[in-house]
Design a protein around this motif. Structure first.
Motif, PDB file in Angstrom:
ATOM      1  N   LYS A 334       0.893  -1.281  -0.036  1.00  0.00           N
ATOM      2  CA  LYS A 334       0.011   0.120  -0.040  1.00  0.00           C
ATOM      3  C   LYS A 334       0.990   1.237   0.138  1.00  0.00           C
ATOM      4  O   LYS A 334       0.628   2.162  -0.911  1.00  0.00           O
ATOM      5  CB  LYS A 334      -0.974  -0.118   1.033  1.00  0.00           C
ATOM      6  N   SER A 335       1.739   1.421   0.955  1.00  0.00           N
ATOM      7  CA  SER A 335       2.565   2.605   1.096  1.00  0.00           C
ATOM      8  C   SER A 335       3.927   2.457   0.757  1.00  0.00           C
ATOM      9  O   SER A 335       4.753   3.542   0.624  1.00  0.00           O
ATOM     10  CB  SER A 335       2.317   2.920   2.419  1.00  0.00           C
ATOM     11  N   GLY A 336       4.716   1.312   0.604  1.00  0.00           N
ATOM     12  CA  GLY A 336       6.087   1.350   0.249  1.00  0.00           C
ATOM     13  C   GLY A 336       6.842   0.859   1.201  1.00  0.00           C
ATOM     14  O   GLY A 336       6.601   0.720   2.544  1.00  0.00           O
ATOM     15  N   LEU A 337       8.127   0.535   0.996  1.00  0.00           N
ATOM     16  CA  LEU A 337       9.267   0.089   1.845  1.00  0.00           C
ATOM     17  C   LEU A 337       9.517   1.197   3.015  1.00  0.00           C
ATOM     18  O   LEU A 337       9.798   0.507   4.031  1.00  0.00           O
ATOM     19  CB  LEU A 337      10.643  -0.247   0.909  1.00  0.00           C
ATOM     20  N   LEU A 338       9.563   2.302   2.615  1.00  0.00           N
ATOM     21  CA  LEU A 338      10.230   3.261   3.694  1.00  0.00           C
ATOM     22  C   LEU A 338       8.973   3.260   4.669  1.00  0.00           C
ATOM     23  O   LEU A 338       9.607   3.564   5.996  1.00  0.00           O
ATOM     24  CB  LEU A 338      10.355   4.540   3.123  1.00  0.00           C
ATOM     25  N   ALA A 339       7.825   3.254   4.246  1.00  0.00           N
ATOM     26  CA  ALA A 339       6.663   3.514   5.244  1.00  0.00           C
ATOM     27  C   ALA A 339       6.740   2.168   6.221  1.00  0.00           C
ATOM     28  O   ALA A 339       6.617   2.244   7.586  1.00  0.00           O
ATOM     29  CB  ALA A 339       5.028   3.561   4.699  1.00  0.00           C
ATOM     30  N   LEU A 340       6.639   1.256   5.905  1.00  0.00           N
ATOM     31  CA  LEU A 340       6.848  -0.114   6.520  1.00  0.00           C
ATOM     32  C   LEU A 340       8.156  -0.002   7.399  1.00  0.00           C
ATOM     33  O   LEU A 340       8.110  -0.765   8.583  1.00  0.00           O
ATOM     34  CB  LEU A 340       7.243  -1.344   5.609  1.00  0.00           C
ATOM     35  N   MET A 341       9.368   0.457   6.741  1.00  0.00           N
ATOM     36  CA  MET A 341      10.582   0.557   7.674  1.00  0.00           C
ATOM     37  C   MET A 341      10.387   1.460   8.794  1.00  0.00           C
ATOM     38  O   MET A 341      10.791   1.077   9.765  1.00  0.00           O
ATOM     39  CB  MET A 341      11.598   0.952   6.921  1.00  0.00           C
ATOM     40  N   ARG A 342       9.621   2.153   8.616  1.00  0.00           N
ATOM     41  CA  ARG A 342       9.353   3.462   9.792  1.00  0.00           C
ATOM     42  C   ARG A 342       8.494   2.527  10.787  1.00  0.00           C
ATOM     43  O   ARG A 342       8.841   2.696  12.242  1.00  0.00           O
ATOM     44  CB  ARG A 342       8.654   4.470   9.154  1.00  0.00           C
ATOM     45  N   ARG A 343       7.370   2.085  10.648  1.00  0.00           N
ATOM     46  CA  ARG A 343       6.705   1.115  11.503  1.00  0.00           C
ATOM     47  C   ARG A 343       7.655   0.149  12.295  1.00  0.00           C
ATOM     48  O   ARG A 343       7.459  -0.111  13.459  1.00  0.00           O
ATOM     49  CB  ARG A 343       5.569   0.255  10.546  1.00  0.00           C
ATOM     50  N   ASP A 344       8.667  -0.499  11.343  1.00  0.00           N
ATOM     51  CA  ASP A 344       9.213  -1.769  12.098  1.00  0.00           C
ATOM     52  C   ASP A 344      10.326  -0.777  12.857  1.00  0.00           C
ATOM     53  O   ASP A 344      10.660  -1.508  14.239  1.00  0.00           O
ATOM     54  CB  ASP A 344       9.940  -2.316  10.979  1.00  0.00           C
ATOM     55  N   GLU A 345      10.675   0.178  12.802  1.00  0.00           N
ATOM     56  CA  GLU A 345      11.795   0.868  13.475  1.00  0.00           C
ATOM     57  C   GLU A 345      11.293   1.174  14.828  1.00  0.00           C
ATOM     58  O   GLU A 345      11.730   1.121  16.046  1.00  0.00           O
ATOM     59  CB  GLU A 345      12.352   2.075  12.977  1.00  0.00           C
ATOM     60  N   VAL A 346      10.195   1.785  14.876  1.00  0.00           N
ATOM     61  CA  VAL A 346       9.224   2.339  16.185  1.00  0.00           C
ATOM     62  C   VAL A 346       9.239   1.008  16.923  1.00  0.00           C
ATOM     63  O   VAL A 346       9.306   1.343  18.087  1.00  0.00           O
ATOM     64  CB  VAL A 346       7.942   2.957  15.676  1.00  0.00           C
ATOM     65  N   TRP A 347       8.780  -0.015  16.418  1.00  0.00           N
ATOM     66  CA  TRP A 347       8.369  -1.251  17.226  1.00  0.00           C
ATOM     67  C   TRP A 347       9.748  -1.687  17.776  1.00  0.00           C
ATOM     68  O   TRP A 347       9.612  -1.999  18.983  1.00  0.00           O
ATOM     69  CB  TRP A 347       7.634  -2.265  16.126  1.00  0.00           C
ATOM     70  N   GLU A 348      10.749  -1.775  17.075  1.00  0.00           N
ATOM     71  CA  GLU A 348      11.857  -1.994  17.508  1.00  0.00           C
ATOM     72  C   GLU A 348      12.321  -1.409  18.712  1.00  0.00           C
ATOM     73  O   GLU A 348      13.005  -1.762  19.901  1.00  0.00           O
ATOM     74  CB  GLU A 348      13.126  -2.146  16.544  1.00  0.00           C
ATOM     75  N   GLU A 349      12.201  -0.118  18.517  1.00  0.00           N
ATOM     76  CA  GLU A 349      12.358   0.904  19.711  1.00  0.00           C
ATOM     77  C   GLU A 349      11.629   0.486  21.052  1.00  0.00           C
ATOM     78  O   GLU A 349      12.319   0.481  22.164  1.00  0.00           O
ATOM     79  CB  GLU A 349      12.244   2.357  19.441  1.00  0.00           C
ATOM     80  N   HIS A 350      10.288   0.381  20.772  1.00  0.00           N
ATOM     81  CA  HIS A 350       9.742  -0.046  21.722  1.00  0.00           C
ATOM     82  C   HIS A 350       9.903  -1.376  22.422  1.00  0.00           C
ATOM     83  O   HIS A 350      10.205  -1.405  23.917  1.00  0.00           O
ATOM     84  CB  HIS A 350       8.033  -0.218  21.357  1.00  0.00           C
TER      85      HIS A 350
END
Length: 410
Positions: A334-350
């Protein structure tokens, strides 16, 4: 559980056609531990149906002359260039006279011609010190070989979703991937801008889950421009459907491209900081510049990978993992690799922030703590889109060869 393998490419203008982009799911393969038991969605679009070309879109050079006016700078440039350049006086005095000017040369035949034009200015108006490169925009143009509009727009959707950049360059939300469009068939139509990933991290409402659902993400407009990086900063990226050229928004003037001239385009604008990192300070530095250097940092295309389901775990964990990987695939499509990476990064930080408390619980209950040494994080699970990167590499190598020949002639 199979992953979704298609996505709709939608324009803002409801009168324009909707396209579809499809993928095929397969095992990643290879020997790297981080890709073991992982899947990848590979685009089905045939790259052989496209022609790739890398170009220098514009160059901004600062010249240091004897005191003069910009029209005399333009006059000197006209002895070499076929069209006028945009000239900005630096700290002009009375009568708009100055001794420093920024000259923007658009779509130069080569950087050797830029150097020749700037030399003409020095010969006519003096040169108190060597001219400095202030800004360069490099572009990757992708043409459909048969001129088919549907293929070109599928390529735009592909570039939007697979473009990769190091997100640690981006300091705040204004840098995040976004898409801007207006309905050109309606004069005076307001511009619409949508950020592709939703608000995440500390700014996210407490009532919402840490990991946003696919419904919270937005798709880039097929008939607009996708931006990454804050406007006006070095390294800002634009991906667009190039249907017009030589645009002058203040006058409403533009050149409508023919079908064989229209293309999908990736533009990267680099200013002093990034140019200096590449060793570009003055015009002679362009003579032997290796344009293939640009690919690694600014023209990379990648694909996310997804975990295979582990049937050895409990049915509940198996179902939860399957649902999460399905969501990740939907967000990528839907939104692309960078949008997904942003979500994954925030989850990893959490996860990192909660790990100390989790370890305390394990130790208190004398449960074993398993150390997973396989690479983690948003970047550890992406893989190079080798077929597309090969085409891009060839395009920049050919740009370097053209530039080399042009400098030899000069």
């Amino acid at each position: 559980m199979p992953l979704p393998t298609s996505t709709t490419l939608s324009p803002l203008d409801p009168l324009r056609p909707v396209r579809e982009l499809t993928f095929v799911e397969s095992e990643v393969g290879g020997k790297q531990a981080r890709f073991r038991d992982r899947r990848v969605l590979t685009p089905t679009l045939d790259l052989k149906g496209f022609r790739f070309k890398a170009v220098v879109d514009f160059v901004v050079v600062r010249v240091f002359t004897n005191r003069t006016q910009f029209q005399w700078i333009q006059q000197a440039l006209r002895t070499v260039l076929p069209r006028d350049s945009w000239i900005t006086s630096i700290n002009p005095g009375r009568g708009t006279r100055a001794d420093e000017f920024d000259i923007r040369i658009q779509e130069p035949q080569s950087t050797a011609v830029v150097a020749e034009a700037i030399a003409a200015v020095g010969a006519k108006r003096g040169e108190r010190r060597a001219p400095q490169i202030r800004e360069i925009e490099f572009s990757l143009d992708v043409y459909s070989r048969d001129g088919a509009e549907d293929k070109r727009e599928q390529m735009i959707g592909l570039l939007q979703r697979t473009y990769y950049a190091a997100t640690d360059r981006w300091a705040d939300e204004l840098d995040m991937p976004r898409s801007t469009a207006a309905i050109t068939a309606q004069p005076g139509s307001a511009t619409t801008t949508e950020y592709l990933p939703p608000v995440m991290g500390e700014k996210r409402e407490d009532s919402l889950t840490v990991r946003p659902s696919p419904e919270e993400f937005r798709s880039p407009f097929l008939d607009g421009t996708m931006y990454m990086g804050e406007k006006g900063t070095s390294g800002m990226i634009r991906i667009q459907n190039k249907e017009k050229d030589q645009q002058n928004p203040s006058k409403g003037a533009f050149k409508q491209l023919t079908e064989d001239q229209k293309r999908a385009r990736v533009e990267v604008t680099l200013k002093c900081r990034d140019l200096h990192d590449l060793g570009l300070y003055e015009l002679p530095d362009l003579k032997g510049f290796k344009y293939t250097k640009l690919q690694k940092k600014f023209f990379q295309f990648m694909l996310p990978t997804f975990a295979n389901l582990n049937n050895k775990r409990s049915p509940a964990i198996h179902a939860a993992n399957g649902l999460e990987e399905e969501k990740r695939a939907e967000i990528f499509l839907k939104s692309g690799l960078l949008a997904l990476m942003r979500r994954d990064e925030v989850w990893e930080e959490h996860v990192r922030s909660t790990r100390p408390e989790v370890k305390k619980v394990f130790r208190r209950n004398e449960w074993p703590i398993i150390q997973n040494r396989v690479g983690r994080g948003a970047t550890s699970n992406v893989i190079a889109y080798e077929a597309l990167n090969k085409e891009v590499s060839t395009a920049f190598r050919h740009l370097g060869e053209r530039e080399y020949r042009a400098w030899l002639k000069r």
